[in-house]
Design a protein around this motif. Structure first.
Motif, PDB file in Angstrom:
ATOM      1  N   HIS A   1       0.836  -1.218   0.000  1.00  0.00           N
ATOM      2  CA  HIS A   1       0.000   0.000   0.000  1.00  0.00           C
ATOM      3  C   HIS A   1       0.867   1.263   0.000  1.00  0.00           C
ATOM      4  N   GLN A   2       0.793   2.042   1.096  1.00  0.00           N
ATOM      5  CA  GLN A   2       1.543   3.320   1.053  1.00  0.00           C
ATOM      6  C   GLN A   2       3.008   3.138   1.464  1.00  0.00           C
ATOM      7  N   TYR A   3       3.473   1.908   1.555  1.00  0.00           N
ATOM      8  CA  TYR A   3       4.873   1.663   1.928  1.00  0.00           C
ATOM      9  C   TYR A   3       5.694   1.179   0.735  1.00  0.00           C
ATOM     10  N   SER A   4       6.996   1.344   0.838  1.00  0.00           N
ATOM     11  CA  SER A   4       7.918   0.856  -0.193  1.00  0.00           C
ATOM     12  C   SER A   4       9.080   0.152   0.464  1.00  0.00           C
ATOM     13  N   ILE A   5       9.780  -0.624  -0.346  1.00  0.00           N
ATOM     14  CA  ILE A   5      11.001  -1.247   0.157  1.00  0.00           C
ATOM     15  C   ILE A   5      12.189  -0.405  -0.296  1.00  0.00           C
ATOM     16  N   LEU A   6      12.897   0.101   0.682  1.00  0.00           N
ATOM     17  CA  LEU A   6      14.062   0.951   0.415  1.00  0.00           C
ATOM     18  C   LEU A   6      15.309   0.189   0.843  1.00  0.00           C
ATOM     19  N   LEU A   7      16.257   0.083  -0.072  1.00  0.00           N
ATOM     20  CA  LEU A   7      17.534  -0.540   0.277  1.00  0.00           C
ATOM     21  C   LEU A   7      18.570   0.553   0.453  1.00  0.00           C
ATOM     22  N   MET A   8      19.347   0.464   1.498  1.00  0.00           N
ATOM     23  CA  MET A   8      20.424   1.423   1.714  1.00  0.00           C
ATOM     24  C   MET A   8      21.736   0.628   1.666  1.00  0.00           C
ATOM     25  N   ASP A   9      22.480   0.872   0.610  1.00  0.00           N
ATOM     26  CA  ASP A   9      23.719   0.119   0.379  1.00  0.00           C
ATOM     27  C   ASP A   9      24.875   0.834   1.085  1.00  0.00           C
ATOM     28  N   THR A  10      25.500   0.154   2.031  1.00  0.00           N
ATOM     29  CA  THR A  10      26.603   0.758   2.794  1.00  0.00           C
ATOM     30  C   THR A  10      27.816   1.081   1.919  1.00  0.00           C
ATOM     31  N   ARG A  11      27.871   0.448   0.771  1.00  0.00           N
ATOM     32  CA  ARG A  11      29.039   0.499  -0.129  1.00  0.00           C
ATOM     33  C   ARG A  11      30.247  -0.208   0.478  1.00  0.00           C
ATOM     34  N   VAL A  12      30.025  -0.927   1.535  1.00  0.00           N
ATOM     35  CA  VAL A  12      31.088  -1.783   2.071  1.00  0.00           C
ATOM     36  C   VAL A  12      30.902  -3.112   1.374  1.00  0.00           C
ATOM     37  N   LYS A  13      31.881  -3.514   0.613  1.00  0.00           N
ATOM     38  CA  LYS A  13      31.764  -4.758  -0.150  1.00  0.00           C
ATOM     39  C   LYS A  13      32.017  -5.926   0.773  1.00  0.00           C
ATOM     40  N   HIS A  14      31.080  -6.836   0.769  1.00  0.00           N
ATOM     41  CA  HIS A  14      31.268  -8.003   1.631  1.00  0.00           C
ATOM     42  C   HIS A  14      32.022  -9.081   0.854  1.00  0.00           C
ATOM     43  N   SER A  15      32.830  -9.833   1.536  1.00  0.00           N
ATOM     44  CA  SER A  15      33.530 -10.907   0.864  1.00  0.00           C
ATOM     45  C   SER A  15      33.249 -12.177   1.653  1.00  0.00           C
ATOM     46  N   LEU A  16      32.084 -12.765   1.349  1.00  0.00           N
ATOM     47  CA  LEU A  16      31.633 -13.901   2.144  1.00  0.00           C
ATOM     48  C   LEU A  16      32.513 -15.124   1.953  1.00  0.00           C
ATOM     49  N   ALA A  17      32.956 -15.325   0.703  1.00  0.00           N
ATOM     50  CA  ALA A  17      33.693 -16.548   0.404  1.00  0.00           C
ATOM     51  C   ALA A  17      34.958 -16.615   1.243  1.00  0.00           C
ATOM     52  N   SER A  18      35.421 -15.451   1.712  1.00  0.00           N
ATOM     53  CA  SER A  18      36.697 -15.438   2.409  1.00  0.00           C
ATOM     54  C   SER A  18      36.598 -15.975   3.831  1.00  0.00           C
ATOM     55  N   GLY A  19      35.540 -16.584   4.199  1.00  0.00           N
ATOM     56  CA  GLY A  19      35.631 -17.323   5.450  1.00  0.00           C
ATOM     57  C   GLY A  19      34.539 -17.226   6.481  1.00  0.00           C
ATOM     58  N   GLU A  20      34.169 -15.991   6.870  1.00  0.00           N
ATOM     59  CA  GLU A  20      33.268 -15.875   8.024  1.00  0.00           C
ATOM     60  C   GLU A  20      31.940 -16.616   7.811  1.00  0.00           C
ATOM     61  N   TYR A  21      31.445 -16.585   6.582  1.00  0.00           N
ATOM     62  CA  TYR A  21      30.170 -17.254   6.297  1.00  0.00           C
ATOM     63  C   TYR A  21      30.298 -18.752   6.581  1.00  0.00           C
ATOM     64  N   ASN A  22      31.367 -19.337   6.050  1.00  0.00           N
ATOM     65  CA  ASN A  22      31.551 -20.776   6.261  1.00  0.00           C
ATOM     66  C   ASN A  22      31.781 -21.100   7.731  1.00  0.00           C
ATOM     67  N   VAL A  23      32.424 -20.156   8.448  1.00  0.00           N
ATOM     68  CA  VAL A  23      32.643 -20.363   9.892  1.00  0.00           C
ATOM     69  C   VAL A  23      31.297 -20.418  10.615  1.00  0.00           C
ATOM     70  N   ARG A  24      30.351 -19.506  10.258  1.00  0.00           N
ATOM     71  CA  ARG A  24      29.037 -19.525  10.907  1.00  0.00           C
ATOM     72  C   ARG A  24      28.361 -20.872  10.689  1.00  0.00           C
ATOM     73  N   ARG A  25      28.480 -21.360   9.487  1.00  0.00           N
ATOM     74  CA  ARG A  25      27.868 -22.662   9.178  1.00  0.00           C
ATOM     75  C   ARG A  25      28.442 -23.752  10.062  1.00  0.00           C
TER      76      ARG A  25
END
Ligand code: GLA
Length: 401
Positions: free
Chosen positions: A214-238
């Motif tokens: 309705h009167q709402y929208s989805i707004l994305l705010m991009d930090t411009r900080v590039k994430h590099s998931l493959a480099s480890g932390e994601y797999n560590v959480r798993r």
């Protein structure tokens, strides 16, 4: 400042598709066989739950990856990334990781198809996109979905959408090396206009939930900080989640994943048997699954205020318990809390950068984006990128020649 004023001008979806066709013709001096497009995704709630067999609530958005592709008679691979003005050549008989990274998402899919016994010849391919790379909108999943969809068409493989999603996910797991869950590819492939997808990642049953904003929208705010998931932390959480499951199983053999765990198990059994970090990670996942379910009930009765509160709560869990946020994401969510026009906000996707998702009242978008932009710039030296997104359809052939 309007949401589009602080980002580079990008062509609309139709012209992007035309452009990819033209770029193909310019480069290869012949028309492509197929144009395929696949969208980026948002996730409303249910973060880091997919690989724990939990629930997610993503949706495809009106930012797309487009490819123009045709089969070759030989084994050569010629890929062009029009946006990066970059190209790659290789052989379908020797698929290997590239230092350029972007060809890995294409080659990874080809490799998975070969592993399934499909014989592929060489191909020419051009890709363009308006999904901000590194913005947490799953541009890589969109590219993988484009490629598997195109191969399914070109070779008449007869794969179902779900089979294609699984191939795209395996490409990311095995070739790219990110042990991601199924959400991103599922959302890109199964997206439907104006609908969110409630996906049960254990059974893979899914349901479309109308997103009546309705009167709402989805707004994305991009930090411009590039994430590099493959480099480890994601797999560590798993791994930490898997460790928690192993500990729980000693007492509750029926617990095969954190989906099967409940709050009591976490507080009374896990807390004293595993390192604190494992406990907090598991606590977050169990709570996020519950939040998602309550949040979905709120959406079904169109109670966006209640849903927004769950978004804020999700962010606290991601930041404090799961520890996948960063100062920039936390700051944007704190700013959002001060805005009456924003019902809910949270970091979205894998984390460590990327974007926040905000549910915002339409008439206030410009002033809120301006205020948040100024505060963010004062603190971090540059403005975040604001995007309003609409919910759109999933992967599709846009032209066959
Ligand atoms: C990334 C992964 C997804 C999911 C999210 C977190 O986007 O690719 O599988 O785990 O992070 O919810």
């Amino acid at each position: 400042m309007t949401p589009s004023a602080n980002k580079p001008k990008v062509p609309n979806l139709l012209s992007l598709q035309r452009m990819v066709e033209q770029q193909f013709v310019e480069h290869f001096k012949t028309a492509p066989d197929f144009l395929v497009s696949s969208p980026g995704r948002i996730n409303l709630i249910g973060e880091h739950t997919d690989y724990n067999n939990g629930f997610v609530l993503p949706a495809a958005i009106d930012k797309q990856m487009n490819i123009a592709v045709s089969k070759r008679q030989d084994d050569e691979l010629h890929f062009v990334a029009a946006d990066f003005k970059d190209s790659y050549t290789g052989s379908v008989q020797k698929l290997a990781k590239s230092s350029k990274q972007w060809p890995d998402y294409i080659n990874g899919v080809l490799k998975e198809l070969q592993n399934k016994g499909y014989r592929l010849s060489g191909m020419n391919l051009v890709v363009n996109s308006n999904i901000p790379a590194g913005g947490g909108l799953s541009s890589s999943a969109a590219l993988e979905c484009c490629v598997v969809y195109a191969m399914n068409e070109i070779y008449g493989l007869g794969l179902s959408k779900l089979e294609m999603v699984k191939i795209a996910q395996s490409a990311e797991n095995n070739f790219v090396g990110l042990n991601c869950g199924i959400m991103d590819m599922f959302a890109s492939m199964f997206g439907k206009k104006d609908q969110a997808i409630l996906l049960d990642c254990r059974s893979l049953k899914y349901e479309y939930i109308p997103l009546e904003l309705h009167q709402y929208s989805i707004l994305l705010m991009d930090t411009r900080v590039k994430h590099s998931l493959a480099s480890g932390e994601y797999n560590v959480r798993r791994e930490q989640c898997e460790m928690g499951v192993r500990a729980l199983r000693k007492i509750y053999p029926q617990v095969l994943s954190l989906r099967d765990a409940n709050r009591a198990m976490i507080e009374y059994t896990l807390k004293d048997t595993v390192p604190d970090l494992v406990y907090t990670r598991c606590k977050y996942v169990v709570e996020e699954n519950l939040r998602l379910q309550v949040g979905c009930e709120a959406l079904r009765r169109n109670d966006l205020v209640a849903f927004g509160k769950k978004m804020f709560a999700s962010h606290i869990g991601l930041s404090k318990l799961y520890d996948v946020s960063c100062p920039e994401l936390d700051f944007l969510v704190e700013l959002a809390r001060e805005e009456h026009a924003i019902l809910g906000a949270r970091m979205m996707g894998g984390g460590f950068g990327g974007s926040t998702i905000n549910l915002i009242r339409k008439p206030f978008i410009n002033e809120v984006v301006e205020r948040m932009g100024k505060s963010y710039k004062n603190r971090f030296g540059q403005e975040p990128l604001a995007h309003i997104c609409n919910i759109s359809d999933g992967t599709q052939v846009t032209s066959a020649f």
